[in-house]
Motif scaffolding. Structure first.
Motif, PDB file in Angstrom:
ATOM      1  N   LEU A 202     -12.162  -5.452  18.279  1.00 60.36           N
ATOM      2  CA  LEU A 202     -11.345  -4.280  17.969  1.00 60.36           C
ATOM      3  C   LEU A 202     -11.777  -3.137  18.875  1.00 60.36           C
ATOM      4  O   LEU A 202     -12.899  -2.652  18.788  1.00 60.36           O
ATOM      5  N   GLY A 203     -10.869  -2.714  19.749  1.00 58.07           N
ATOM      6  CA  GLY A 203     -11.186  -1.613  20.640  1.00 58.07           C
ATOM      7  C   GLY A 203     -10.036  -0.629  20.700  1.00 58.07           C
ATOM      8  O   GLY A 203      -8.921  -0.998  21.037  1.00 58.07           O
ATOM      9  N   GLY A 204     -10.265   0.631  20.377  1.00 59.54           N
ATOM     10  CA  GLY A 204      -9.213   1.643  20.469  1.00 59.54           C
ATOM     11  C   GLY A 204      -7.991   1.310  19.645  1.00 59.54           C
ATOM     12  O   GLY A 204      -6.862   1.600  20.047  1.00 59.54           O
ATOM     13  N   SER A 205      -8.183   0.700  18.488  1.00 61.31           N
ATOM     14  CA  SER A 205      -7.077   0.196  17.685  1.00 61.31           C
ATOM     15  C   SER A 205      -7.038   0.861  16.310  1.00 61.31           C
ATOM     16  O   SER A 205      -8.045   1.380  15.829  1.00 61.31           O
ATOM     17  N   THR A 206      -5.869   0.788  15.692  1.00 61.69           N
ATOM     18  CA  THR A 206      -5.712   1.204  14.300  1.00 61.69           C
ATOM     19  C   THR A 206      -5.204   0.015  13.501  1.00 61.69           C
ATOM     20  O   THR A 206      -4.135  -0.533  13.799  1.00 61.69           O
ATOM     21  N   ILE A 207      -5.984  -0.382  12.501  1.00 65.59           N
ATOM     22  CA  ILE A 207      -5.660  -1.553  11.688  1.00 65.59           C
ATOM     23  C   ILE A 207      -5.503  -1.090  10.244  1.00 65.59           C
ATOM     24  O   ILE A 207      -6.432  -0.526   9.663  1.00 65.59           O
ATOM     25  N   THR A 208      -4.332  -1.334   9.660  1.00 65.46           N
ATOM     26  CA  THR A 208      -4.059  -0.835   8.317  1.00 65.46           C
ATOM     27  C   THR A 208      -3.307  -1.884   7.499  1.00 65.46           C
ATOM     28  O   THR A 208      -2.343  -2.481   7.978  1.00 65.46           O
ATOM     29  N   ASN A 209      -3.761  -2.092   6.262  1.00 64.83           N
ATOM     30  CA  ASN A 209      -3.084  -2.987   5.320  1.00 64.83           C
ATOM     31  C   ASN A 209      -2.948  -4.403   5.878  1.00 64.83           C
ATOM     32  O   ASN A 209      -1.838  -4.922   6.067  1.00 64.83           O
ATOM     33  N   VAL A 210      -4.087  -5.030   6.147  1.00 59.07           N
ATOM     34  CA  VAL A 210      -4.098  -6.402   6.626  1.00 59.07           C
ATOM     35  C   VAL A 210      -5.102  -7.209   5.812  1.00 59.07           C
ATOM     36  O   VAL A 210      -5.967  -6.653   5.140  1.00 59.07           O
ATOM     37  N   LEU A 267      -2.168  -6.876  -5.775  1.00 59.83           N
ATOM     38  CA  LEU A 267      -2.140  -6.323  -4.419  1.00 59.83           C
ATOM     39  C   LEU A 267      -3.379  -5.471  -4.194  1.00 59.83           C
ATOM     40  O   LEU A 267      -3.734  -4.634  -5.039  1.00 59.83           O
ATOM     41  N   PRO A 268      -4.060  -5.652  -3.071  1.00 58.08           N
ATOM     42  CA  PRO A 268      -5.250  -4.845  -2.795  1.00 58.08           C
ATOM     43  C   PRO A 268      -4.910  -3.364  -2.689  1.00 58.08           C
ATOM     44  O   PRO A 268      -3.756  -2.983  -2.442  1.00 58.08           O
ATOM     45  N   SER A 269      -5.900  -2.546  -2.853  1.00 55.92           N
ATOM     46  CA  SER A 269      -5.718  -1.104  -2.757  1.00 55.92           C
ATOM     47  C   SER A 269      -5.083  -0.725  -1.428  1.00 55.92           C
ATOM     48  O   SER A 269      -5.513  -1.166  -0.363  1.00 55.92           O
ATOM     49  N   GLY A 270      -4.016   0.075  -1.507  1.00 56.95           N
ATOM     50  CA  GLY A 270      -3.342   0.550  -0.307  1.00 56.95           C
ATOM     51  C   GLY A 270      -2.124  -0.251   0.086  1.00 56.95           C
ATOM     52  O   GLY A 270      -1.303   0.212   0.880  1.00 56.95           O
ATOM     53  N   PHE A 271      -1.968  -1.463  -0.469  1.00 54.78           N
ATOM     54  CA  PHE A 271      -0.824  -2.289  -0.119  1.00 54.78           C
ATOM     55  C   PHE A 271       0.408  -1.799  -0.889  1.00 54.78           C
ATOM     56  O   PHE A 271       0.410  -1.751  -2.116  1.00 54.78           O
ATOM     57  N   ASP A 272       1.463  -1.458  -0.174  1.00 52.87           N
ATOM     58  CA  ASP A 272       2.678  -0.878  -0.736  1.00 52.87           C
ATOM     59  C   ASP A 272       3.560  -1.981  -1.331  1.00 52.87           C
ATOM     60  O   ASP A 272       3.933  -2.938  -0.635  1.00 52.87           O
ATOM     61  N   SER A 274       6.562  -1.947  -1.915  1.00 52.51           N
ATOM     62  CA  SER A 274       7.881  -2.021  -1.294  1.00 52.51           C
ATOM     63  C   SER A 274       7.850  -2.880  -0.027  1.00 52.51           C
ATOM     64  O   SER A 274       8.885  -3.213   0.540  1.00 52.51           O
ATOM     65  N   VAL A 275       6.636  -3.244   0.396  1.00 49.69           N
ATOM     66  CA  VAL A 275       6.447  -4.085   1.579  1.00 49.69           C
ATOM     67  C   VAL A 275       5.867  -5.443   1.194  1.00 49.69           C
ATOM     68  O   VAL A 275       6.252  -6.478   1.738  1.00 49.69           O
ATOM     69  N   TRP A 276       4.950  -5.433   0.208  1.00 49.96           N
ATOM     70  CA  TRP A 276       4.194  -6.618  -0.169  1.00 49.96           C
ATOM     71  C   TRP A 276       4.580  -7.104  -1.562  1.00 49.96           C
ATOM     72  O   TRP A 276       4.938  -6.313  -2.432  1.00 49.96           O
ATOM     73  N   GLY A 277       4.444  -8.416  -1.756  1.00 51.01           N
ATOM     74  CA  GLY A 277       4.568  -9.006  -3.072  1.00 51.01           C
ATOM     75  C   GLY A 277       3.398  -9.936  -3.335  1.00 51.01           C
ATOM     76  O   GLY A 277       2.623 -10.260  -2.428  1.00 51.01           O
ATOM     77  N   ILE A 278       3.249 -10.382  -4.578  1.00 49.55           N
ATOM     78  CA  ILE A 278       2.193 -11.330  -4.925  1.00 49.55           C
ATOM     79  C   ILE A 278       2.590 -12.072  -6.198  1.00 49.55           C
ATOM     80  O   ILE A 278       3.281 -11.512  -7.068  1.00 49.55           O
ATOM     81  N   ASN A 279       2.205 -13.337  -6.271  1.00 52.49           N
ATOM     82  CA  ASN A 279       2.321 -14.098  -7.510  1.00 52.49           C
ATOM     83  C   ASN A 279       0.914 -14.191  -8.081  1.00 52.49           C
ATOM     84  O   ASN A 279       0.117 -15.020  -7.640  1.00 52.49           O
ATOM     85  N   PRO A 280       0.567 -13.337  -9.030  1.00 56.74           N
ATOM     86  CA  PRO A 280      -0.819 -13.234  -9.493  1.00 56.74           C
ATOM     87  C   PRO A 280      -1.407 -14.576  -9.913  1.00 56.74           C
ATOM     88  O   PRO A 280      -0.798 -15.335 -10.669  1.00 56.74           O
ATOM     89  N   GLY A 281      -2.580 -14.853  -9.373  1.00 58.39           N
ATOM     90  CA  GLY A 281      -3.274 -16.084  -9.691  1.00 58.39           C
ATOM     91  C   GLY A 281      -2.752 -17.307  -8.976  1.00 58.39           C
ATOM     92  O   GLY A 281      -3.313 -18.396  -9.111  1.00 58.39           O
ATOM     93  N   VAL A 282      -1.684 -17.150  -8.205  1.00 56.64           N
ATOM     94  CA  VAL A 282      -1.045 -18.290  -7.540  1.00 56.64           C
ATOM     95  C   VAL A 282      -1.088 -18.163  -6.020  1.00 56.64           C
ATOM     96  O   VAL A 282      -1.347 -19.135  -5.312  1.00 56.64           O
ATOM     97  N   SER A 283      -0.828 -16.960  -5.506  1.00 58.32           N
ATOM     98  CA  SER A 283      -0.695 -16.796  -4.064  1.00 58.32           C
ATOM     99  C   SER A 283      -1.473 -15.587  -3.564  1.00 58.32           C
ATOM    100  O   SER A 283      -1.806 -14.669  -4.322  1.00 58.32           O
ATOM    101  N   TYR A 284      -1.734 -15.613  -2.268  1.00 60.62           N
ATOM    102  CA  TYR A 284      -2.187 -14.412  -1.598  1.00 60.62           C
ATOM    103  C   TYR A 284      -1.010 -13.440  -1.511  1.00 60.62           C
ATOM    104  O   TYR A 284       0.148 -13.827  -1.711  1.00 60.62           O
ATOM    105  N   PRO A 285      -1.268 -12.182  -1.173  1.00 63.97           N
ATOM    106  CA  PRO A 285      -0.153 -11.261  -0.914  1.00 63.97           C
ATOM    107  C   PRO A 285       0.762 -11.814   0.192  1.00 63.97           C
ATOM    108  O   PRO A 285       0.297 -12.498   1.113  1.00 63.97           O
ATOM    109  N   TYR A 286       2.029 -11.553   0.075  1.00 66.02           N
ATOM    110  CA  TYR A 286       2.992 -11.975   1.082  1.00 66.02           C
ATOM    111  C   TYR A 286       3.935 -10.813   1.370  1.00 66.02           C
ATOM    112  O   TYR A 286       4.052  -9.867   0.582  1.00 66.02           O
ATOM    113  N   LEU A 287       4.605 -10.874   2.496  1.00 66.36           N
ATOM    114  CA  LEU A 287       5.545  -9.835   2.887  1.00 66.36           C
ATOM    115  C   LEU A 287       6.892 -10.089   2.217  1.00 66.36           C
ATOM    116  O   LEU A 287       7.394 -11.220   2.225  1.00 66.36           O
TER     117      LEU A 287
END
Length: 340
Positions: A202-210, A267-272, A274-287
């Motif tokens: 990571l150099g000179g980058s901005t990484i958010t909500n990943v 959804l982890p803290s900061g994940f919107d 309106s962009v992300w969804g999740i099936n609790p206990g079943v899946s990772y977050p998805y778009l």
């Protein structure tokens, strides 16, 4: 804007003859034939950073995919070899991609979608496998990112390198630019290498909500990390996570580690939401766009869309003819895929 429709793999390859055009996929593309193209080397990437030839147009997949693509390394390897700063690649999936080479040289950038990116990639994804003995930067979606933006995209690509490689589940080397609302699920294995679940640098980058959740394993010396190794230079990493169980990495040079249970529970803290969804206990977050069909581009009443003509058949030809002429065009009144 007039779009040139791409309806088969030969038309896809022919984009290399007009790198400033505006293109869209008219349907899913079966790229199985590329396994025997160019003496078995495969599809020649569109553009080349090594040769300073960039794609500077617009490519819209319209939610379609390119399946079973075999990639050639020249030395950059990807559906696109080089996406320039004014280019946009969006709404495209590259699935079941295959690259396996014994050597690419020390300066190769390798990925399923874009080998070297300085443009904008959004709502796109890749699956498959990349196996390389050596290379500069190997990533599931992008090999080397230089000033480009990656937004709402993901990769589930298994990466295997053997030496002197920088490998990441989403981006091989994040030299500079932005990654926003994206994730990586593919495994990354290499040694001795620098590697991370998301990126190796990571150099000179901005990484958010990943987040990253693929296994990260190294067979020798080199830095490793759940999200990224301790290979960071002037990067801002916000609200970004890795799965400490599935990656096998309790530490990372950046981000916050969560257990599989935590990352799948909400959804982890900061994940919107309106962009992300999740099936609790079943899946990772998805778009959320993964569960919807992207809107079909509509031409304005006075606009025309163009269908590209093939210069070879879908599957019978083992390679494309040298010196392919610019695309013949056929005007249509609305934006839709044409039969051949």
């Amino acid at each position: 804007t007039a779009y040139m429709l791409v309806n088969d793999v030969n038309q896809l390859q022919n984009i290399s003859t007009n790198l400033g055009g505006t293109y869209a996929l008219g349907k899913d593309i079966d790229a199985t034939a590329t396994a025997i193209w160019n003496g078995g080397a495969g599809f020649i990437p569109i553009g080349s950073q090594v040769n300073s030839i960039s794609f500077n147009g617009v490519f819209d997949g319209q939610g379609h995919k390119v399946d079973q693509l075999t990639l050639a390394s020249n030395p950059d390897a990807g559906l696109f070899g080089y996406v320039g700063k004014d280019a946009t690649v969006r709404n495209i999936g590259v699935t079941n991609v295959v690259l396996s080479v014994n050597s690419t040289g020390g300066y190769a950038n390798i990925a399923a979608l874009v080998a070297y990116n300085s443009g904008t990639i959004t709502h796109s994804y890749a699956t498959g496998s990349l196996t390389v003995s050596s290379g500069k930067a190997i990533g599931g979606l992008v090999g080397y990112n230089s000033g480009g933006t990656i937004d709402q995209s993901y990769a589930d690509v298994a990466i295997v390198g053997t030496r002197n490689t920088n490998a990441g589940g989403l981006v091989g080397i994040m030299g500079s630019g932005i990654i926003l609302n994206s994730y990586a699920l593919g495994s990354v294995a290499c040694g001795p290498c620098y590697l991370g679940g998301l990126t190796s640098y990571l150099g000179g980058s901005t990484i958010t909500n990943v987040f990253a959740a693929g296994a990260v394993s190294s067979g020798g010396s080199g830095g490793t990390g759940g999200l990224a190794p301790n290979n960071i230079n002037n990067a801002a990493v916000n609200q970004s996570y890795w799965d400490i169980n599935s990656t096998g990495r309790p530490t990372s040079g950046a981000g916050t580690g969560l257990t599989t249970g935590q990352l799948m529970s909400t959804l982890p803290s900061g994940f919107d939401n309106s962009v992300w969804g999740i099936n609790p206990g079943v899946s990772y977050p998805y778009l959320l766009w993964q569960n919807s069909t992207p809107p079909i581009i509509q031409a304005s009443p006075n606009a025309k869309a163009t269908a590209l003509s093939s210069t070879t058949s879908d599957s019978s030809e083992s390679s494309l003819p040298a010196g392919t002429a610019p695309f013949p065009t056929q005007q249509v009144s609305d934006f839709k895929a044409l039969g051949r």
